[in-house]
Design a protein around this motif. Structure first.
Motif, PDB file in Angstrom:
ATOM      1  N   ASP A   4       0.944  -1.125   0.081  1.00  0.00           N
ATOM      2  CA  ASP A   4       0.188  -0.173  -0.005  1.00  0.00           C
ATOM      3  C   ASP A   4       0.724   1.156  -0.060  1.00  0.00           C
ATOM      4  O   ASP A   4       0.510   2.173  -0.823  1.00  0.00           O
ATOM      5  CB  ASP A   4      -0.904   0.009   1.126  1.00  0.00           C
ATOM      6  CG  ASP A   4      -0.359  -0.100   2.520  1.00  0.00           C
ATOM      7  OD1 ASP A   4       0.859  -0.742   2.469  1.00  0.00           O
ATOM      8  OD2 ASP A   4      -1.225   0.081   3.595  1.00  0.00           O
ATOM      9  N   THR A  17      -4.835   4.783   2.005  1.00  0.00           N
ATOM     10  CA  THR A  17      -5.955   4.231   2.470  1.00  0.00           C
ATOM     11  C   THR A  17      -7.032   3.532   1.177  1.00  0.00           C
ATOM     12  O   THR A  17      -7.436   2.261   1.380  1.00  0.00           O
ATOM     13  CB  THR A  17      -7.104   5.149   3.055  1.00  0.00           C
ATOM     14  OG1 THR A  17      -7.551   6.154   2.352  1.00  0.00           O
ATOM     15  CG2 THR A  17      -6.452   5.712   4.351  1.00  0.00           C
ATOM     16  N   LYS A  20      -4.909   0.528   0.229  1.00  0.00           N
ATOM     17  CA  LYS A  20      -5.159  -0.670   1.122  1.00  0.00           C
ATOM     18  C   LYS A  20      -6.480  -1.315   0.778  1.00  0.00           C
ATOM     19  O   LYS A  20      -6.524  -2.455   0.828  1.00  0.00           O
ATOM     20  CB  LYS A  20      -5.248   0.074   2.503  1.00  0.00           C
ATOM     21  CG  LYS A  20      -5.201  -0.963   3.676  1.00  0.00           C
ATOM     22  CD  LYS A  20      -5.563  -0.388   5.081  1.00  0.00           C
ATOM     23  CE  LYS A  20      -5.696  -1.303   6.111  1.00  0.00           C
ATOM     24  NZ  LYS A  20      -6.369  -2.770   5.979  1.00  0.00           N
ATOM     25  N   GLU A  21      -7.404  -0.517   0.468  1.00  0.00           N
ATOM     26  CA  GLU A  21      -8.821  -0.959   0.226  1.00  0.00           C
ATOM     27  C   GLU A  21      -8.867  -1.814  -1.262  1.00  0.00           C
ATOM     28  O   GLU A  21      -9.268  -2.966  -1.213  1.00  0.00           O
ATOM     29  CB  GLU A  21      -9.774   0.061   0.034  1.00  0.00           C
ATOM     30  CG  GLU A  21     -10.448   0.846   1.229  1.00  0.00           C
ATOM     31  CD  GLU A  21     -11.097   1.984   0.896  1.00  0.00           C
ATOM     32  OE1 GLU A  21     -11.813   2.282  -0.060  1.00  0.00           O
ATOM     33  OE2 GLU A  21     -11.208   2.602   1.968  1.00  0.00           O
ATOM     34  N   ASP A  24      -6.768  -5.152  -0.519  1.00  0.00           N
ATOM     35  CA  ASP A  24      -7.450  -6.187   0.532  1.00  0.00           C
ATOM     36  C   ASP A  24      -8.738  -6.603  -0.218  1.00  0.00           C
ATOM     37  O   ASP A  24      -9.134  -7.922   0.097  1.00  0.00           O
ATOM     38  CB  ASP A  24      -7.793  -5.583   1.764  1.00  0.00           C
ATOM     39  CG  ASP A  24      -6.551  -5.102   2.830  1.00  0.00           C
ATOM     40  OD1 ASP A  24      -5.457  -5.835   2.285  1.00  0.00           O
ATOM     41  OD2 ASP A  24      -6.576  -4.328   3.568  1.00  0.00           O
ATOM     42  N   SER A  25      -9.166  -6.156  -1.288  1.00  0.00           N
ATOM     43  CA  SER A  25     -10.357  -6.731  -1.963  1.00  0.00           C
ATOM     44  C   SER A  25      -9.912  -7.739  -2.957  1.00  0.00           C
ATOM     45  O   SER A  25     -10.828  -8.299  -3.643  1.00  0.00           O
ATOM     46  CB  SER A  25     -11.084  -5.583  -2.640  1.00  0.00           C
ATOM     47  OG  SER A  25     -10.524  -5.003  -3.559  1.00  0.00           O
ATOM     48  N   SER A  37      -2.483  -5.678   1.460  1.00  0.00           N
ATOM     49  CA  SER A  37      -1.866  -4.380   1.716  1.00  0.00           C
ATOM     50  C   SER A  37      -0.534  -4.554   2.528  1.00  0.00           C
ATOM     51  O   SER A  37       0.439  -3.546   2.091  1.00  0.00           O
ATOM     52  CB  SER A  37      -2.875  -3.313   2.287  1.00  0.00           C
ATOM     53  OG  SER A  37      -3.089  -3.999   3.652  1.00  0.00           O
TER      54      SER A  37
END
Length: 84
Positions: A4, A17, A20-21, A24-25, A37
Protein backbone atom coordinates in the motif's frame (compact mmCIF):
# COMPACT_ATOMS: atom_id res chain seq x y z
CA UNK A 1 8.26 -1.88 1.64
CA UNK A 2 4.54 -2.53 2.13
CA UNK A 3 2.43 -2.77 -1.01
CA UNK A 4 0.00 0.00 0.00
CA UNK A 5 2.87 2.42 0.73
CA UNK A 6 4.60 1.57 -2.57
CA UNK A 7 1.42 2.23 -4.56
CA UNK A 8 0.98 5.61 -2.85
CA UNK A 9 4.62 6.76 -3.11
CA UNK A 10 4.86 5.70 -6.77
CA UNK A 11 1.55 7.52 -7.39
CA UNK A 12 -0.08 4.53 -9.03
CA UNK A 13 -2.90 5.07 -6.52
CA UNK A 14 -3.36 8.53 -5.00
CA UNK A 15 -4.09 7.69 -1.35
CA UNK A 16 -2.72 4.96 0.90
CA UNK A 17 -6.16 4.18 2.34
CA UNK A 18 -7.49 3.63 -1.18
CA UNK A 19 -4.46 1.44 -2.00
CA UNK A 20 -5.23 -0.61 1.13
CA UNK A 21 -8.88 -1.07 0.15
CA UNK A 22 -8.01 -2.10 -3.42
CA UNK A 23 -5.36 -4.61 -2.36
CA UNK A 24 -7.46 -6.11 0.45
CA UNK A 25 -10.33 -6.65 -2.00
CA UNK A 26 -8.16 -9.00 -4.08
CA UNK A 27 -7.69 -6.75 -7.13
CA UNK A 28 -3.87 -6.72 -6.95
CA UNK A 29 -1.49 -9.58 -7.74
CA UNK A 30 2.20 -9.58 -6.85
CA UNK A 31 4.17 -12.21 -8.79
CA UNK A 32 0.88 -13.94 -9.76
CA UNK A 33 -0.33 -14.25 -6.15
CA UNK A 34 -3.22 -12.31 -4.62
CA UNK A 35 -1.65 -9.63 -2.41
CA UNK A 36 -2.85 -7.93 0.75
CA UNK A 37 -1.89 -4.37 1.67
CA UNK A 38 0.83 -5.65 4.01
CA UNK A 39 2.58 -7.73 1.33
CA UNK A 40 6.27 -6.86 1.11
CA UNK A 41 7.34 -5.52 -2.31
CA UNK A 42 10.91 -5.93 -3.59
CA UNK A 43 12.72 -4.69 -6.69
CA UNK A 44 11.94 -6.74 -9.84
CA UNK A 45 8.51 -7.82 -8.51
CA UNK A 46 5.67 -7.82 -11.04
CA UNK A 47 2.47 -6.11 -9.82
CA UNK A 48 -0.82 -6.52 -11.67
CA UNK A 49 -3.58 -4.04 -10.76
CA UNK A 50 -7.20 -4.24 -11.90
CA UNK A 51 -8.69 -0.75 -12.42
CA UNK A 52 -12.35 -1.31 -13.37
CA UNK A 53 -12.15 -2.75 -16.90
CA UNK A 54 -8.40 -2.27 -17.32
CA UNK A 55 -5.51 -4.43 -16.06
CA UNK A 56 -2.09 -2.79 -15.72
CA UNK A 57 1.09 -4.84 -15.18
CA UNK A 58 4.15 -3.06 -13.83
CA UNK A 59 7.67 -4.03 -12.83
CA UNK A 60 9.11 -2.54 -9.64
CA UNK A 61 12.39 -0.78 -10.51
CA UNK A 62 13.24 0.86 -7.19
CA UNK A 63 11.87 1.50 -3.73
CA UNK A 64 11.89 5.02 -2.30
CA UNK A 65 10.35 6.25 0.96
CA UNK A 66 9.22 9.50 -0.64
CA UNK A 67 9.41 11.11 -4.07
CA UNK A 68 8.60 14.22 -5.99
CA UNK A 69 5.95 13.97 -8.68
CA UNK A 70 8.54 13.93 -11.48
CA UNK A 71 10.57 11.12 -9.85
CA UNK A 72 7.62 8.82 -9.08
CA UNK A 73 7.56 7.34 -12.59
CA UNK A 74 11.16 6.14 -12.22
CA UNK A 75 10.00 3.69 -9.53
CA UNK A 76 8.22 1.40 -12.01
CA UNK A 77 7.99 0.34 -15.64
CA UNK A 78 4.66 -0.43 -17.30
CA UNK A 79 4.91 -3.88 -18.89
CA UNK A 80 1.39 -4.29 -20.26
CA UNK A 81 -2.07 -2.73 -20.28
CA UNK A 82 -5.11 -4.71 -21.35
CA UNK A 83 -8.85 -4.15 -21.35
CA UNK A 84 -11.32 -6.71 -20.09
Amino acid sequence: MRLDKYLKVSRLIKRRTLAKEVSDSGRILVNDRIAKSSTKVKEDDIIEITFGTKIVSIKVLKLLDSTKKEDAQTMYEIIAEKSL
